[in-house]
Design a protein around this motif. Structure first.
Motif, PDB file in Angstrom:
ATOM      1  N   THR A  12       0.834  -1.203   0.000  1.00 40.51           N
ATOM      2  CA  THR A  12       0.000   0.000   0.000  1.00 40.51           C
ATOM      3  C   THR A  12       0.864   1.247   0.000  1.00 40.51           C
ATOM      4  O   THR A  12       0.600   2.207  -0.733  1.00 40.51           O
ATOM      5  CB  THR A  12      -0.956   0.010   1.217  1.00 40.51           C
ATOM      6  OG1 THR A  12      -1.800  -1.142   1.142  1.00 40.51           O
ATOM      7  CG2 THR A  12      -1.805   1.265   1.262  1.00 40.51           C
ATOM      8  N   ARG A  14       3.956   1.452  -1.088  1.00 38.57           N
ATOM      9  CA  ARG A  14       4.614   1.560  -2.396  1.00 38.57           C
ATOM     10  C   ARG A  14       3.659   2.161  -3.425  1.00 38.57           C
ATOM     11  O   ARG A  14       4.054   2.965  -4.261  1.00 38.57           O
ATOM     12  CB  ARG A  14       5.132   0.200  -2.862  1.00 38.57           C
ATOM     13  CG  ARG A  14       6.333  -0.280  -2.055  1.00 38.57           C
ATOM     14  CD  ARG A  14       7.031  -1.451  -2.703  1.00 38.57           C
ATOM     15  NE  ARG A  14       6.168  -2.590  -2.932  1.00 38.57           N
ATOM     16  CZ  ARG A  14       5.968  -3.592  -2.073  1.00 38.57           C
ATOM     17  NH1 ARG A  14       6.580  -3.589  -0.900  1.00 38.57           N
ATOM     18  NH2 ARG A  14       5.187  -4.604  -2.381  1.00 38.57           N
ATOM     19  N   ARG A  15       2.390   1.797  -3.353  1.00 35.31           N
ATOM     20  CA  ARG A  15       1.398   2.371  -4.264  1.00 35.31           C
ATOM     21  C   ARG A  15       1.212   3.866  -3.994  1.00 35.31           C
ATOM     22  O   ARG A  15       1.093   4.669  -4.919  1.00 35.31           O
ATOM     23  CB  ARG A  15       0.076   1.629  -4.130  1.00 35.31           C
ATOM     24  CG  ARG A  15      -0.935   2.072  -5.159  1.00 35.31           C
ATOM     25  CD  ARG A  15      -2.095   1.118  -5.248  1.00 35.31           C
ATOM     26  NE  ARG A  15      -3.143   1.723  -6.042  1.00 35.31           N
ATOM     27  CZ  ARG A  15      -4.429   1.599  -5.801  1.00 35.31           C
ATOM     28  NH1 ARG A  15      -4.850   0.864  -4.803  1.00 35.31           N
ATOM     29  NH2 ARG A  15      -5.313   2.197  -6.557  1.00 35.31           N
ATOM     30  N   ARG A  18       4.033   5.663  -5.588  1.00 36.16           N
ATOM     31  CA  ARG A  18       3.843   5.763  -7.042  1.00 36.16           C
ATOM     32  C   ARG A  18       2.853   6.879  -7.380  1.00 36.16           C
ATOM     33  O   ARG A  18       3.096   7.690  -8.272  1.00 36.16           O
ATOM     34  CB  ARG A  18       3.354   4.458  -7.624  1.00 36.16           C
ATOM     35  CG  ARG A  18       3.045   4.559  -9.128  1.00 36.16           C
ATOM     36  CD  ARG A  18       2.750   3.227  -9.712  1.00 36.16           C
ATOM     37  NE  ARG A  18       3.949   2.422  -9.730  1.00 36.16           N
ATOM     38  CZ  ARG A  18       4.705   2.246 -10.815  1.00 36.16           C
ATOM     39  NH1 ARG A  18       4.373   2.797 -11.937  1.00 36.16           N
ATOM     40  NH2 ARG A  18       5.778   1.505 -10.760  1.00 36.16           N
ATOM     41  N   GLN A  34      -8.283   6.360  -4.075  1.00 38.44           N
ATOM     42  CA  GLN A  34      -7.553   5.363  -4.853  1.00 38.44           C
ATOM     43  C   GLN A  34      -7.463   4.002  -4.153  1.00 38.44           C
ATOM     44  O   GLN A  34      -6.921   3.047  -4.714  1.00 38.44           O
ATOM     45  CB  GLN A  34      -6.125   5.856  -5.141  1.00 38.44           C
ATOM     46  CG  GLN A  34      -6.066   7.158  -5.899  1.00 38.44           C
ATOM     47  CD  GLN A  34      -6.598   7.014  -7.306  1.00 38.44           C
ATOM     48  OE1 GLN A  34      -6.336   6.042  -7.994  1.00 38.44           O
ATOM     49  NE2 GLN A  34      -7.385   7.989  -7.727  1.00 38.44           N
TER      50      GLN A  34
END
Length: 104
Positions: A12, A14-15, A18, A34
């Motif tokens: 989560t 890492r997302r 991004r 998101q």
């Protein structure tokens, strides 16, 4: 200060990194949209990223906006670069040994 590697260990987070890398700055409500989790859970992940120095925030009225601080990512990049060289060197040595055995 939280360890950068610990902070990026979670998918989560890492997302979130991004998403923040793709935008200049994002309000909390847009980040929350998101994910299939509540605002509190997203805020907790952002807090961990902030503790690692990966995320900066600022208040604009009642809204909190977040942006990526990529400087700590250089630490990860440098670490990976070292091991990339390590494995490339070892694979080259292995290849040379295999070629030498084939010649014999």
């Amino acid at each position: 200060m939280r360890d950068v590697f610990d902070a990026i260990a979670d998918p989560t987070r890492r997302r979130l990194i991004r998403l923040l890398a793709e935008a200049e700055e994002i309000p909390l409500h847009e980040l929350t949209a998101q994910f299939q989790m509540g605002r509190t859970a997203v805020s907790k992940h952002l807090s961990i990223l902030k503790e690692a120095g990966l995320v900066l925030d600022r208040k604009v009225g009642k809204e909190t906006r977040f942006r990526l601080n990529d400087a700590p990512l250089r630490e990860i990049h440098n670490w990976l670069t070292f091991y990339n060289k390590f494995w490339n060197t070892n694979m080259l040595r292995l290849n040379q040994l295999l070629e030498e055995e084939e010649e014999e």
